[in-house]
Write a protein that holds these residues in place. Structure first.
Motif, PDB file in Angstrom:
ATOM      1  N   GLU A   5      25.786  69.879  10.181  1.00  0.00           N
ATOM      2  CA  GLU A   5      26.182  70.688   9.016  1.00  0.00           C
ATOM      3  C   GLU A   5      27.318  71.644   9.378  1.00  0.00           C
ATOM      4  O   GLU A   5      28.248  71.835   8.602  1.00  0.00           O
ATOM      5  CB  GLU A   5      24.989  71.467   8.476  1.00  0.00           C
ATOM      6  N   LYS A   8      30.527  69.679   9.550  1.00  0.00           N
ATOM      7  CA  LYS A   8      31.021  69.387   8.207  1.00  0.00           C
ATOM      8  C   LYS A   8      31.683  70.620   7.590  1.00  0.00           C
ATOM      9  O   LYS A   8      32.709  70.515   6.919  1.00  0.00           O
ATOM     10  CB  LYS A   8      29.882  68.899   7.318  1.00  0.00           C
ATOM     11  N   GLN A   9      31.091  71.783   7.837  1.00  0.00           N
ATOM     12  CA  GLN A   9      31.650  73.017   7.302  1.00  0.00           C
ATOM     13  C   GLN A   9      33.034  73.286   7.909  1.00  0.00           C
ATOM     14  O   GLN A   9      33.964  73.657   7.197  1.00  0.00           O
ATOM     15  CB  GLN A   9      30.708  74.177   7.600  1.00  0.00           C
ATOM     16  N   ILE A  11      35.072  71.011   9.160  1.00  0.00           N
ATOM     17  CA  ILE A  11      35.978  69.985   8.629  1.00  0.00           C
ATOM     18  C   ILE A  11      36.462  70.375   7.238  1.00  0.00           C
ATOM     19  O   ILE A  11      37.650  70.235   6.917  1.00  0.00           O
ATOM     20  CB  ILE A  11      35.297  68.604   8.617  1.00  0.00           C
ATOM     21  N   ASP A  12      35.561  70.878   6.414  1.00  0.00           N
ATOM     22  CA  ASP A  12      35.930  71.282   5.061  1.00  0.00           C
ATOM     23  C   ASP A  12      36.974  72.402   5.057  1.00  0.00           C
ATOM     24  O   ASP A  12      37.751  72.534   4.116  1.00  0.00           O
ATOM     25  CB  ASP A  12      34.700  71.724   4.266  1.00  0.00           C
ATOM     26  N   GLN A  13      37.025  73.186   6.119  1.00  0.00           N
ATOM     27  CA  GLN A  13      37.954  74.312   6.193  1.00  0.00           C
ATOM     28  C   GLN A  13      39.280  73.941   6.848  1.00  0.00           C
ATOM     29  O   GLN A  13      40.222  74.723   6.813  1.00  0.00           O
ATOM     30  CB  GLN A  13      37.312  75.471   6.955  1.00  0.00           C
ATOM     31  N   GLU A  16      44.602  69.681   5.517  1.00  0.00           N
ATOM     32  CA  GLU A  16      44.658  68.217   5.394  1.00  0.00           C
ATOM     33  C   GLU A  16      45.427  67.563   6.542  1.00  0.00           C
ATOM     34  O   GLU A  16      45.048  66.500   7.012  1.00  0.00           O
ATOM     35  CB  GLU A  16      45.293  67.852   4.049  1.00  0.00           C
ATOM     36  N   ILE A  19      43.333  66.514   9.570  1.00  0.00           N
ATOM     37  CA  ILE A  19      42.250  65.541   9.391  1.00  0.00           C
ATOM     38  C   ILE A  19      42.562  64.224  10.111  1.00  0.00           C
ATOM     39  O   ILE A  19      41.689  63.616  10.719  1.00  0.00           O
ATOM     40  CB  ILE A  19      41.970  65.308   7.891  1.00  0.00           C
TER      41      ILE A  19
END
Length: 73
Positions: A5, A8-9, A11-13, A16, A19
């Motif tokens: 988790e 994922k947090q 990665i979300d921040q 682009e 990535i």
């Protein structure tokens, strides 16, 4: 929060443009796992081929194995 988790947090921040680099890194880690699996399987085959036990080629039917193990087919 689990490590997954948290990852994922993070990665979300990420912006682009980062990535694609992250994907390359993750694919590299995944590839390493596949290589390790392949090497393990190769070692199993080598161990079998190098085994001098004359009984290694003896076989039994699935039904015989099930009966010996107390499994009803």
């Amino acid at each position: 929060m689990s490590e997954k988790e948290l990852a994922k947090q993070i990665i979300d921040q990420l912006p682009e443009y980062k990535i694609s680099n992250l994907l390359l890194f993750l694919k590299g880690i995944q590839f390493d796992d596949e290589l390790e699996d392949d090497l393990y399987c190769e070692r199993l085959v080598e161990d079998y081929l190098n085994n001098t036990d004359p009984e290694k080629h003896e076989s039994i039917t699935l039904e015989e194995l099930a009966k010996r193990e107390g499994i009803e087919l």
